[in-house]
Scaffold this motif. Structure first.
Motif, PDB file in Angstrom:
ATOM      1  N   LYS A  89      -8.218 -11.742  -2.057  1.00  0.00           N
ATOM      2  CA  LYS A  89      -7.432 -11.356  -0.646  1.00  0.00           C
ATOM      3  C   LYS A  89      -6.264 -10.381  -1.227  1.00  0.00           C
ATOM      4  CE  LYS A  89      -4.934 -13.222   3.350  1.00  0.00           C
ATOM      5  NZ  LYS A  89      -4.304 -14.304   4.037  1.00  0.00           N
ATOM      6  N   ALA A  90      -5.669 -10.724  -2.302  1.00  0.00           N
ATOM      7  CA  ALA A  90      -4.385  -9.999  -2.820  1.00  0.00           C
ATOM      8  C   ALA A  90      -5.008  -8.394  -3.060  1.00  0.00           C
ATOM      9  CB  ALA A  90      -3.976 -10.482  -4.086  1.00  0.00           C
ATOM     10  N   PHE A  91      -6.200  -8.443  -3.488  1.00  0.00           N
ATOM     11  CA  PHE A  91      -6.968  -7.126  -3.816  1.00  0.00           C
ATOM     12  C   PHE A  91      -7.035  -6.297  -2.753  1.00  0.00           C
ATOM     13  CE2 PHE A  91     -10.554  -4.596  -5.211  1.00  0.00           C
ATOM     14  CZ  PHE A  91      -9.903  -3.633  -6.159  1.00  0.00           C
ATOM     15  N   GLU A  92      -7.364  -6.812  -1.809  1.00  0.00           N
ATOM     16  CA  GLU A  92      -7.437  -6.011  -0.221  1.00  0.00           C
ATOM     17  C   GLU A  92      -6.184  -5.686   0.214  1.00  0.00           C
ATOM     18  OE1 GLU A  92     -10.385  -5.465   1.343  1.00  0.00           O
ATOM     19  OE2 GLU A  92     -11.232  -6.021  -0.426  1.00  0.00           O
ATOM     20  N   ARG A  93      -5.138  -6.382   0.071  1.00  0.00           N
ATOM     21  CA  ARG A  93      -3.944  -6.032   0.474  1.00  0.00           C
ATOM     22  C   ARG A  93      -3.605  -4.821  -0.551  1.00  0.00           C
ATOM     23  NH1 ARG A  93       0.183  -8.209  -0.323  1.00  0.00           N
ATOM     24  NH2 ARG A  93      -0.182  -9.954  -1.640  1.00  0.00           N
ATOM     25  N   PHE A  94      -3.835  -4.707  -1.803  1.00  0.00           N
ATOM     26  CA  PHE A  94      -3.704  -3.730  -2.677  1.00  0.00           C
ATOM     27  C   PHE A  94      -4.235  -2.646  -1.987  1.00  0.00           C
ATOM     28  CE2 PHE A  94      -4.842  -1.773  -6.655  1.00  0.00           C
ATOM     29  CZ  PHE A  94      -3.834  -1.307  -7.204  1.00  0.00           C
ATOM     30  N   ARG A  95      -5.559  -2.761  -1.938  1.00  0.00           N
ATOM     31  CA  ARG A  95      -6.397  -1.389  -1.541  1.00  0.00           C
ATOM     32  C   ARG A  95      -5.835  -0.831  -0.362  1.00  0.00           C
ATOM     33  NH1 ARG A  95     -12.659  -3.341  -1.668  1.00  0.00           N
ATOM     34  NH2 ARG A  95     -12.750  -1.209  -0.976  1.00  0.00           N
ATOM     35  N   ALA A  96      -5.230  -1.644   0.713  1.00  0.00           N
ATOM     36  CA  ALA A  96      -4.742  -1.245   1.865  1.00  0.00           C
ATOM     37  C   ALA A  96      -3.382  -0.309   1.818  1.00  0.00           C
ATOM     38  CB  ALA A  96      -4.548  -2.214   2.870  1.00  0.00           C
ATOM     39  N   ALA A  97      -2.630  -0.885   0.513  1.00  0.00           N
ATOM     40  CA  ALA A  97      -1.183  -0.322   0.422  1.00  0.00           C
ATOM     41  C   ALA A  97      -1.286   0.930  -0.591  1.00  0.00           C
ATOM     42  CB  ALA A  97      -0.287  -1.443  -0.050  1.00  0.00           C
ATOM     43  N   VAL A  98      -2.394   1.125  -1.641  1.00  0.00           N
ATOM     44  CA  VAL A  98      -2.076   1.884  -2.456  1.00  0.00           C
ATOM     45  C   VAL A  98      -3.416   2.919  -2.560  1.00  0.00           C
ATOM     46  CG1 VAL A  98      -2.146   2.136  -5.195  1.00  0.00           C
ATOM     47  CG2 VAL A  98      -0.968   0.357  -3.775  1.00  0.00           C
ATOM     48  N   ASP A  99      -3.305   3.901  -2.802  1.00  0.00           N
ATOM     49  CA  ASP A  99      -4.382   4.898  -3.077  1.00  0.00           C
ATOM     50  C   ASP A  99      -5.113   4.762  -4.195  1.00  0.00           C
ATOM     51  OD1 ASP A  99      -6.186   6.787  -3.071  1.00  0.00           O
ATOM     52  OD2 ASP A  99      -4.945   8.776  -3.101  1.00  0.00           O
ATOM     53  N   ILE A 100      -6.007   3.856  -4.185  1.00  0.00           N
ATOM     54  CA  ILE A 100      -6.691   3.232  -5.429  1.00  0.00           C
ATOM     55  C   ILE A 100      -7.650   4.314  -6.022  1.00  0.00           C
ATOM     56  CG2 ILE A 100      -6.391   0.933  -4.847  1.00  0.00           C
ATOM     57  CD1 ILE A 100      -9.380   0.951  -4.514  1.00  0.00           C
ATOM     58  N   THR A 101      -7.801   5.353  -5.574  1.00  0.00           N
ATOM     59  CA  THR A 101      -8.479   6.495  -6.054  1.00  0.00           C
ATOM     60  C   THR A 101      -7.837   6.955  -7.220  1.00  0.00           C
ATOM     61  OG1 THR A 101      -7.884   8.283  -4.513  1.00  0.00           O
ATOM     62  CG2 THR A 101      -9.877   7.053  -3.937  1.00  0.00           C
ATOM     63  N   ARG A 102      -6.593   6.913  -7.320  1.00  0.00           N
ATOM     64  CA  ARG A 102      -5.627   7.547  -8.343  1.00  0.00           C
ATOM     65  C   ARG A 102      -5.139   6.213  -9.208  1.00  0.00           C
ATOM     66  NH1 ARG A 102      -1.081   9.644  -4.407  1.00  0.00           N
ATOM     67  NH2 ARG A 102      -0.029  10.066  -6.342  1.00  0.00           N
ATOM     68  N   VAL A 103      -5.589   5.182  -9.116  1.00  0.00           N
ATOM     69  CA  VAL A 103      -4.974   4.048 -10.047  1.00  0.00           C
ATOM     70  C   VAL A 103      -5.758   4.412 -11.388  1.00  0.00           C
ATOM     71  CG1 VAL A 103      -5.275   1.770 -10.414  1.00  0.00           C
ATOM     72  CG2 VAL A 103      -4.363   2.545  -8.282  1.00  0.00           C
ATOM     73  N   ARG A 104      -5.060   4.380 -12.442  1.00  0.00           N
ATOM     74  CA  ARG A 104      -5.524   4.464 -13.933  1.00  0.00           C
ATOM     75  C   ARG A 104      -5.650   3.202 -14.760  1.00  0.00           C
ATOM     76  NH1 ARG A 104      -6.034   9.308 -15.879  1.00  0.00           N
ATOM     77  NH2 ARG A 104      -5.578   8.440 -18.096  1.00  0.00           N
ATOM     78  N   ALA A 105      -4.734   2.218 -14.261  1.00  0.00           N
ATOM     79  CA  ALA A 105      -4.919   0.990 -15.068  1.00  0.00           C
ATOM     80  C   ALA A 105      -4.461  -0.205 -14.116  1.00  0.00           C
ATOM     81  CB  ALA A 105      -3.529   0.922 -16.268  1.00  0.00           C
ATOM     82  N   LEU A 106      -5.399  -1.400 -14.210  1.00  0.00           N
ATOM     83  CA  LEU A 106      -5.295  -2.390 -13.501  1.00  0.00           C
ATOM     84  C   LEU A 106      -5.221  -3.761 -14.363  1.00  0.00           C
ATOM     85  CD1 LEU A 106      -5.403  -3.594 -10.700  1.00  0.00           C
ATOM     86  CD2 LEU A 106      -8.000  -3.640 -10.984  1.00  0.00           C
TER      87      LEU A 106
END
Length: 321
Positions: free
Chosen positions: A53-70
């Motif tokens: 669920k936290a990951f879904e909120r993360f995906r909604a708030a952040v442009d994950i196509t640009r995320v380099r490190a998780l």
């Protein structure tokens, strides 16, 4: 024990994505997606929010196509269940993570779970799915599985355990990793599931599947002396810059075997911190290698041992339970 969360990953500072209890997330107040290593975690103390669920909120708030490190933090009561849901969610989202280059699974501190209580699982799908991944880290050895794979771009593989199962060690050893430069395995103890033997490491020591390897850490092991004896004649050593045999039950016997084997003067660093060496052996190591420009770390670093009163001495690795 591991008391602090990761401060960085892949050269990027760690940033904790706000939890559900922090209220609605304002995307405008977050860092640029590519500028930090995002730490996403579930909540085991307050709201009880799952990692998924936290990951879904993360995906909604952040442009994950640009995320380099998780960085994957605690996914629940980590000693009760593994990260299968986390891995499934990441695999499903891989098409939306084209820039992802670094992933750490299990940034879990002692307050959240002892390292040897962390229930892991099969992490092979992460390497099979993310073909552009340059760095993978995993913490926790209980039920850890990592099957032999070929990955052409992985440069760093780090597995932190208080006991790494032999099956996982053999999986790493059998993998074809032509770009791997940095391999770090915390092998642990048999008490916590670390049942590998030196023979399981032979493909790593031969180095034929790891042509780019420059930094080899085989550490936090109760068989550190045997590892050093094997390294004394291991072909892979000749092309290393850094050899790390720290954090384990290393005695004068292992150090002597290493010194009387192949030359080590080409190394930039020999890391033996946390050890059970005598002062004479520490001086011998420094006198032999430091004049050649090798940085030698022989700090005992408060290595722990017990005398049971009957003449038996019990020595412990740096990170066990």
């Amino acid at each position: 024990m591991i008391g602090d969360h990761l401060q960085e990953l892949h050269g990027l500072p760690a940033f904790h994505f706000p939890g559900e209890e922090d209220g609605p997330v304002d995307p405008a107040g977050l860092p640029a997606p590519e500028s930090v290593a995002w730490r996403v975690t579930g909540d085991i103390y307050g709201s009880g929010e799952s990692w998924e669920k936290a990951f879904e909120r993360f995906r909604a708030a952040v442009d994950i196509t640009r995320v380099r490190a998780l960085i994957v933090g605690v996914w629940g009561e980590a000693y009760e269940g593994g990260p299968e849901g986390v891995i499934e969610a990441l695999v499903k989202a891989h098409g939306q993570l084209p820039a992802l280059r670094a992933l750490f699974l299990g940034d879990i501190t002692v307050e959240e779970s002892e390292i040897s209580w962390i229930a892991q699982g099969d992490v092979t799908p992460l390497l099979e799915t993310f073909g552009d991944l340059a760095e993978l880290g995993v913490r926790g050895g209980h039920d850890l599985r990592l099957n032999a794979v070929r990955h052409d771009r992985l440069r760093t593989l780090r597995v932190e355990t208080g006991g790494m199962p032999a099956e996982a060690v053999r999986g790493v050893a059998a993998s074809e990793l032509p770009a791997l430069e940095h391999l770090d395995l915390w092998l642990g103890t048999s008490e916590y599931g670390g049942d590998a033997e030196v023979t399981d490491l032979e493909p790593i020591l031969a180095g034929t599947r790891l042509p780019a390897l420059k930094h080899l850490a085989l550490r936090n092991s109760e068989m550190q002396d045997d590892i050093c004896a094997a390294l004394a004649a291991a072909p892979v050593v000749a092309r290393l810059d850094v050899l790390d045999v720290s954090m384990g039950v290393l005695t004068d016997d292992g150090a002597a075997a290493l010194l009387t084997g192949q030359p080590l003067t080409h190394l930039k660093t020999l890391d033996m911190h946390y050890n059970f060496l005598g002062e004479e052996m520490r001086a011998r190591l420094r006198d032999t290698l430091e004049p050649a420009g090798v940085r030698v770390d022989t700090d005992p670093d408060d290595a722990e041992s017990d005398d049971d009163g009957d003449g038996d001495v019990w020595r412990y690795v740096a990170v066990g339970e």
